[in-house]
Every structure is written in structure tokens, then in C-alpha cells.
Design a protein around this motif. Structure first.
Motif, PDB file in Angstrom:
ATOM      1  N   ASN A  22     -10.057  22.312  13.752  1.00 35.33           N
ATOM      2  CA  ASN A  22     -10.361  21.281  12.758  1.00 35.33           C
ATOM      3  C   ASN A  22      -9.285  21.315  11.674  1.00 35.33           C
ATOM      4  OD1 ASN A  22     -12.799  20.625  14.052  1.00 35.33           O
ATOM      5  ND2 ASN A  22     -13.912  22.199  12.916  1.00 35.33           N
ATOM      6  N   GLU A  23      -8.531  20.251  11.584  1.00 33.99           N
ATOM      7  CA  GLU A  23      -7.524  20.136  10.523  1.00 33.99           C
ATOM      8  C   GLU A  23      -7.618  18.744   9.920  1.00 33.99           C
ATOM      9  OE1 GLU A  23      -3.587  21.615  10.924  1.00 33.99           O
ATOM     10  OE2 GLU A  23      -4.110  22.931  12.606  1.00 33.99           O
ATOM     11  N   TRP A  24      -7.686  18.688   8.594  1.00 32.67           N
ATOM     12  CA  TRP A  24      -7.855  17.383   7.959  1.00 32.67           C
ATOM     13  C   TRP A  24      -7.325  17.396   6.541  1.00 32.67           C
ATOM     14  CZ3 TRP A  24     -10.878  17.710   3.597  1.00 32.67           C
ATOM     15  CH2 TRP A  24     -11.710  18.835   3.503  1.00 32.67           C
ATOM     16  N   PHE A  25      -7.047  16.203   6.052  1.00 31.62           N
ATOM     17  CA  PHE A  25      -6.639  15.974   4.671  1.00 31.62           C
ATOM     18  C   PHE A  25      -7.617  14.987   4.029  1.00 31.62           C
ATOM     19  CE2 PHE A  25      -2.704  16.762   7.025  1.00 31.62           C
ATOM     20  CZ  PHE A  25      -2.101  17.739   6.262  1.00 31.62           C
ATOM     21  N   THR A  26      -7.660  15.024   2.714  1.00 36.47           N
ATOM     22  CA  THR A  26      -8.320  13.938   1.985  1.00 36.47           C
ATOM     23  C   THR A  26      -7.270  12.875   1.757  1.00 36.47           C
ATOM     24  OG1 THR A  26      -9.910  15.407   0.911  1.00 36.47           O
ATOM     25  CG2 THR A  26      -9.494  13.277  -0.135  1.00 36.47           C
ATOM     26  N   LEU A  27      -7.354  11.801   2.497  1.00 34.62           N
ATOM     27  CA  LEU A  27      -6.348  10.739   2.468  1.00 34.62           C
ATOM     28  C   LEU A  27      -6.502   9.902   1.208  1.00 34.62           C
ATOM     29  CD1 LEU A  27      -4.079   9.321   4.176  1.00 34.62           C
ATOM     30  CD2 LEU A  27      -5.870   7.704   4.843  1.00 34.62           C
ATOM     31  N   GLU A  28      -5.460   9.830   0.404  1.00 38.45           N
ATOM     32  CA  GLU A  28      -5.484   9.022  -0.815  1.00 38.45           C
ATOM     33  C   GLU A  28      -4.678   7.745  -0.608  1.00 38.45           C
ATOM     34  OE1 GLU A  28      -4.665  11.170  -4.397  1.00 38.45           O
ATOM     35  OE2 GLU A  28      -5.431  13.041  -3.577  1.00 38.45           O
ATOM     36  N   ILE A  29      -5.200   6.641  -1.130  1.00 38.81           N
ATOM     37  CA  ILE A  29      -4.624   5.318  -0.890  1.00 38.81           C
ATOM     38  C   ILE A  29      -4.477   4.583  -2.212  1.00 38.81           C
ATOM     39  CG2 ILE A  29      -4.927   3.122   0.329  1.00 38.81           C
ATOM     40  CD1 ILE A  29      -7.228   4.911   1.869  1.00 38.81           C
ATOM     41  N   ALA A  30      -3.325   3.993  -2.439  1.00 40.33           N
ATOM     42  CA  ALA A  30      -3.115   3.069  -3.555  1.00 40.33           C
ATOM     43  C   ALA A  30      -2.832   1.691  -2.968  1.00 40.33           C
ATOM     44  CB  ALA A  30      -1.962   3.515  -4.448  1.00 40.33           C
ATOM     45  N   ALA A  31      -3.458   0.682  -3.538  1.00 36.58           N
ATOM     46  CA  ALA A  31      -3.279  -0.688  -3.060  1.00 36.58           C
ATOM     47  C   ALA A  31      -2.986  -1.587  -4.254  1.00 36.58           C
ATOM     48  CB  ALA A  31      -4.539  -1.167  -2.338  1.00 36.58           C
ATOM     49  N   TRP A  32      -1.974  -2.442  -4.110  1.00 33.28           N
ATOM     50  CA  TRP A  32      -1.605  -3.375  -5.168  1.00 33.28           C
ATOM     51  C   TRP A  32      -1.895  -4.800  -4.712  1.00 33.28           C
ATOM     52  CZ3 TRP A  32       0.914   1.108  -4.177  1.00 33.28           C
ATOM     53  CH2 TRP A  32       1.241   1.936  -5.257  1.00 33.28           C
ATOM     54  N   ASP A  33      -2.556  -5.581  -5.582  1.00 32.75           N
ATOM     55  CA  ASP A  33      -2.793  -6.980  -5.229  1.00 32.75           C
ATOM     56  C   ASP A  33      -1.566  -7.816  -5.575  1.00 32.75           C
ATOM     57  OD1 ASP A  33      -2.860  -7.621  -7.978  1.00 32.75           O
ATOM     58  OD2 ASP A  33      -5.044  -7.695  -8.066  1.00 32.75           O
TER      59      ASP A  33
ATOM     60  N   PHE B 141       0.841  -1.190   0.000  1.00 28.88           N
ATOM     61  CA  PHE B 141       0.000   0.000   0.000  1.00 28.88           C
ATOM     62  C   PHE B 141       0.883   1.249   0.000  1.00 28.88           C
ATOM     63  CE2 PHE B 141      -2.122  -3.379   2.279  1.00 28.88           C
ATOM     64  CZ  PHE B 141      -3.418  -3.356   1.801  1.00 28.88           C
ATOM     65  N   LYS B 142       0.299   2.353  -0.452  1.00 32.97           N
ATOM     66  CA  LYS B 142       0.948   3.645  -0.350  1.00 32.97           C
ATOM     67  C   LYS B 142      -0.136   4.677  -0.089  1.00 32.97           C
ATOM     68  CE  LYS B 142       4.268   6.690  -2.677  1.00 32.97           C
ATOM     69  NZ  LYS B 142       5.112   6.900  -3.895  1.00 32.97           N
ATOM     70  N   VAL B 143       0.182   5.683   0.750  1.00 29.56           N
ATOM     71  CA  VAL B 143      -0.807   6.714   1.072  1.00 29.56           C
ATOM     72  C   VAL B 143      -0.210   8.095   0.845  1.00 29.56           C
ATOM     73  CG1 VAL B 143      -1.884   5.208   2.784  1.00 29.56           C
ATOM     74  CG2 VAL B 143      -0.187   6.892   3.522  1.00 29.56           C
ATOM     75  N   TRP B 144      -1.098   9.047   0.619  1.00 27.60           N
ATOM     76  CA  TRP B 144      -0.717  10.453   0.456  1.00 27.60           C
ATOM     77  C   TRP B 144      -1.633  11.313   1.318  1.00 27.60           C
ATOM     78  CZ3 TRP B 144      -1.076   6.931  -3.462  1.00 27.60           C
ATOM     79  CH2 TRP B 144       0.056   6.722  -4.244  1.00 27.60           C
ATOM     80  N   ASN B 145      -1.133  12.472   1.711  1.00 27.77           N
ATOM     81  CA  ASN B 145      -1.908  13.485   2.416  1.00 27.77           C
ATOM     82  C   ASN B 145      -2.159  13.113   3.876  1.00 27.77           C
ATOM     83  OD1 ASN B 145      -2.047  14.810  -0.058  1.00 27.77           O
ATOM     84  ND2 ASN B 145      -4.073  13.983  -0.537  1.00 27.77           N
ATOM     85  N   CYS B 146      -1.094  13.103   4.641  1.00 27.87           N
ATOM     86  CA  CYS B 146      -1.203  12.933   6.086  1.00 27.87           C
ATOM     87  C   CYS B 146       0.050  13.517   6.727  1.00 27.87           C
ATOM     88  CB  CYS B 146      -1.386  11.462   6.478  1.00 27.87           C
ATOM     89  SG  CYS B 146      -0.069  10.361   5.938  1.00 27.87           S
ATOM     90  N   PHE B 147      -0.002  13.752   8.022  1.00 24.53           N
ATOM     91  CA  PHE B 147       1.158  14.281   8.726  1.00 24.53           C
ATOM     92  C   PHE B 147       2.280  13.236   8.751  1.00 24.53           C
ATOM     93  CE2 PHE B 147      -2.181  16.911  10.824  1.00 24.53           C
ATOM     94  CZ  PHE B 147      -1.686  18.153  10.459  1.00 24.53           C
ATOM     95  N   SER B 148       3.522  13.707   8.778  1.00 23.71           N
ATOM     96  CA  SER B 148       4.669  12.796   8.794  1.00 23.71           C
ATOM     97  C   SER B 148       5.621  13.050   9.957  1.00 23.71           C
ATOM     98  CB  SER B 148       5.447  12.912   7.473  1.00 23.71           C
ATOM     99  OG  SER B 148       5.910  14.233   7.272  1.00 23.71           O
ATOM    100  N   GLN B 149       5.315  14.039  10.803  1.00 25.13           N
ATOM    101  CA  GLN B 149       6.191  14.335  11.930  1.00 25.13           C
ATOM    102  C   GLN B 149       6.159  13.195  12.949  1.00 25.13           C
ATOM    103  OE1 GLN B 149       3.826  16.361  10.627  1.00 25.13           O
ATOM    104  NE2 GLN B 149       4.257  18.512  11.058  1.00 25.13           N
ATOM    105  N   ASP B 150       7.260  13.055  13.704  1.00 25.86           N
ATOM    106  CA  ASP B 150       7.298  12.065  14.773  1.00 25.86           C
ATOM    107  C   ASP B 150       6.159  12.329  15.752  1.00 25.86           C
ATOM    108  OD1 ASP B 150       9.511  10.833  13.736  1.00 25.86           O
ATOM    109  OD2 ASP B 150      10.941  11.869  15.040  1.00 25.86           O
ATOM    110  N   GLY B 151       5.470  11.260  16.120  1.00 25.41           N
ATOM    111  CA  GLY B 151       4.328  11.383  17.007  1.00 25.41           C
ATOM    112  C   GLY B 151       3.026  11.620  16.279  1.00 25.41           C
ATOM    113  N   TYR B 152       3.104  11.940  14.985  1.00 24.66           N
ATOM    114  CA  TYR B 152       1.896  12.234  14.208  1.00 24.66           C
ATOM    115  C   TYR B 152       1.891  11.503  12.865  1.00 24.66           C
ATOM    116  CZ  TYR B 152       1.714  15.966  17.659  1.00 24.66           C
ATOM    117  OH  TYR B 152       1.699  16.655  18.837  1.00 24.66           O
ATOM    118  N   LYS B 153       2.796  10.569  12.668  1.00 23.12           N
ATOM    119  CA  LYS B 153       2.871   9.863  11.393  1.00 23.12           C
ATOM    120  C   LYS B 153       1.566   9.119  11.119  1.00 23.12           C
ATOM    121  CE  LYS B 153       7.889   9.306  11.361  1.00 23.12           C
ATOM    122  NZ  LYS B 153       9.038   8.359  11.407  1.00 23.12           N
TER     123      LYS B 153
END
Length: 345
Positions: A308-319, A203-215
Motif C-alpha cells: 500500500n503506497e499513497w499520497f494525499t493528492l493536492e489540486i489547484a484549479a483556476w477559473d 490546473f496544478k497538482v502536487w504529491n504524485c509519482f513523476s517517473q516515466d510510466g507512473y506520471k
């Protein structure tokens, strides 16, 4: 030292032992193919050839016209000498061939065949070998040998929302039930392929926090009701391999940090994640609802600068065959839980 001049055996077979199978035409799906060779010298005696040298003297070819397949190319029919995570055989295989790995003097080399999205016709594949004296031998329609494999391309599959499982279940947190100041309730969501014959492998995702404690943190809502006492959060745990990326040897299971408020509230917690079998086959999310006393949750805190803080989380999944599918979770719709949708419109 005897010279390699000829071969008394030359064959090719799918590693599973079959002579024909399907392959997804997506440039990712690889089919393992075993080439068997018995090298001989000028007197017909069996000799041993260095494996690396043997590999450099073998080519996969079109069984009919003897043209060479592309080596490590990204288009049409190609092959390589290394597997990938999408090396698997889809569909039904037909008549089983004899695999002769135990025959005296037979050496084997494994190649991996794949094809691009523009390929639509089946391919009959043979093999060419060139000896140290420059003599060529083929397993082809007009060659000395006649073994072949047949690969039939399938169009790449895109899995939709109706093809996947989106289950959820309550999970525990390290501190949620043992403090008088904060109460944390958490649920894990599990994205997996709803199939007995196939499964997701990466899987791979986009649009989320990446800081330590918030990954993996992609949505935070702290409503104004009840003096800002309620916190709703959405998390995705996308580090791989899932079976070990979040593993904590002290707890004996996988953990993900949630509800991290280092300033003001001085509070953080850890949710138990990847708590189902075969964690490499699904993507785990956590939905959290936490309440705190006093004057409520504090902002700013960490990367949070508004209520209120949010992203539209995008996900790619490979079978397991390399077919890519896309989904998304709307971070703005978090208070009631997590909702999964087909690829973002």
C-alpha cells in the motif's frame, strides 16, 4: 517627413465595446482595453506612427487626477501589453460605447488592466499620449478629450466542493479485455466547474509519482486477500494542454498508462482519458481495479516498494477569471473509488 505634433482623436474603450465592466481583484484577471489615436502633424494632417513607437508614447491614467497606472506591477491598479489565460470580462457590462476602428487615420493599441486583492473601489481610467514634440494630450476629466472606462473590482472567488462537478464514467483500456491473465476495469473521474457562465482553464497538482510510466500515479493498494490478486490504483492526468498532452495519433484519442508492472508480472495497460468535450476545461482522473492470476501482483515493482503506497493528492484549479480554488483526494481511501474534498484541512 512630417512631425507628429498633435492628435485629433483620443479615446479608450473596453475591447468588448463597452465603457464599464467588472474585474476580479485577484492580480490575474485581465481586461482588454483598446486605445484609439489619430496622430496629426503641425498642419493638422493625418500621419501614420510606427505601432511600436505609438505604444511607447501611451499611458493609462486615472481619469480624475491623471496619475499614471502602474506598468506591469503586482499591486493596486496595473496594466500591461500582453494577455494571459485569464483575460476575460466577468459580470455584466453597461452602456455600449462606439468603437471607431474603421475611422480614417485611427490607430489602435490594446492594453490589459488588472488589479490586486487589496483593491475595493471602482476605477475610472483615461489615457495620456505624448507626441514627438513633447506635447501631452489626455482623455480625462480636465483633458482635451473625455472618453473613459470604469472598472469595478470584485472580491476573488473561491470555489468549494459544492460548486464543482465530480462525475465518473467507465472507460476502456487497451488490453483489459483481451487477455486471460489480467482483467482491468477502469473509471474516469472529471473535475469541472459546475457553472454555465464560468469554467476552469488550468490546473496544478502536487504529491504524485513523476517517473516515466507512473506520471500522475498517487495511490496503490494491493490487499492481502485472494493471494494479492487485486490491484487498486488512482491516477491524475495533469499535463497540459489536456487536448494534446496525452494524444496518441495511432489510437486517435488520449491515453494514460495504468497498471504498470514491468517486473514479475510483465504487464502494463493504457486507459482512454480526456474522452469528453472541452478537455481543457476539466481535470481527468482514472480509478483502476485490476486482477491477475498466478501468485498475484509482485512487489517491489517500479516505484512501489510496499503493498500500500499513497499520497494525499493536492489540486489547484483556476477559473477563466484567475480565481484559484483548492481540492484534495485522499489516496488512502482508494478501494471503493476516488473521493474529492475541499482544500486540505
Amino acid at each position: 517627413m512630417p512631425t507628429w505634433t498633435s492628435v485629433s482623436k483620443l479615446s479608450v474603450v473596453i475591447e468588448s465595446g463597452f465603457e464599464a465592466c467588472d474585474i476580479y481583484a485577484n492580480g490575474q484577471n485581465r481586461i482588454a482595453v483598446t486605445v484609439s489615436v489619430r496622430p496629426t502633424d503641425e498642419k493638422g494632417g493625418i500621419i501614420d506612427v510606427d505601432p511600436g513607437h505609438l505604444l511607447s508614447r501611451l499611458w493609462l491614467i486615472d481619469y480624475v487626477d491623471q496619475s499614471t497606472l502602474s506598468w506591469k506591477s503586482g499591486s493596486t491598479w496595473s496594466y500591461t501589453d500582453s494577455a494571459n489565460q485569464f483575460t476575460a470580462t466577468p459580470g455584466s457590462s453597461r452602456e455600449k460605447a462606439e468603437v471607431s476602428s474603421a475611422e480614417r487615420g485611427v490607430q489602435q493599441v490594446t492594453f490589459y488592466v488588472y488589479c490586486g486583492s487589496g483593491v475595493t473601489n471602482a476605477k475610472s481610467i483615461g489615457v495620456l499620449v505624448k507626441t514627438d514634440t513633447g506635447d501631452s494630450f489626455t482623455s480625462s476629466l480636465n483633458g482635451t478629450f473625455h472618453d473613459k472606462i470604469v472598472l469595478t473590482p470584485l472580491s476573488a472567488t473561491v470555489h468549494r466542493r459544492g460548486d464543482v462537478s465530480w462525475e465518473y464514467a467507465r472507460t476502456t483500456t487497451a488490453l483489459g479485455g483481451i487477455t486471460e491473465w489480467v482483467t482491468t476495469d477502469a473509471w474516469n473521474y472529471y473535475l469541472s466547474l459546475n457553472s454555465a457562465e464560468n469554467h476552469f482553464v488550468t490546473f496544478k497538482v502536487w504529491n504524485c509519482f513523476s517517473q516515466d510510466g507512473y506520471k500522475g500515479f498517487f495511490s496503490s493498494h494491493i490487499p492481502s486477500d485472494n493471494h494479492r490478486a487485486n490491484f487498486y490504483g488512482g491516477y491524475v492526468w495533469s499535463q497540459e494542454p489536456h487536448a494534446s498532452a496525452y494524444y496518441d495519433p495511432d489510437d486517435g484519442h488520449s491515453l494514460g498508462q495504468v497498471v504498470d508492472f514491468p517486473d514479475g508480472n510483465l504487464w502494463s495497460d493504457y486507459a482512454r482519458i480526456y474522452d469528453r468535450s472541452y478537455p481543457e476545461r476539466y481535470l481527468c482522473f482514472t480509478w483502476v481495479h485490476s486482477t491477475t492470476g498466478g501468485d498475484g501482483w509482485h512487489i517491489p515493482n517500479g516505484p512501489l516498494t510496499t503493498w500500500n503506497e499513497w499520497f494525499t493528492l493536492e489540486i489547484a484549479a483556476w477559473d477563466q477569471y484567475g480565481n484559484r480554488s483548492e481540492f484534495w483526494v485522499d489516496g488512502s481511501d482508494i478501494i471503493g473509488g476516488l473521493n474529492l474534498y475541499d482544500s486540505r484541512p
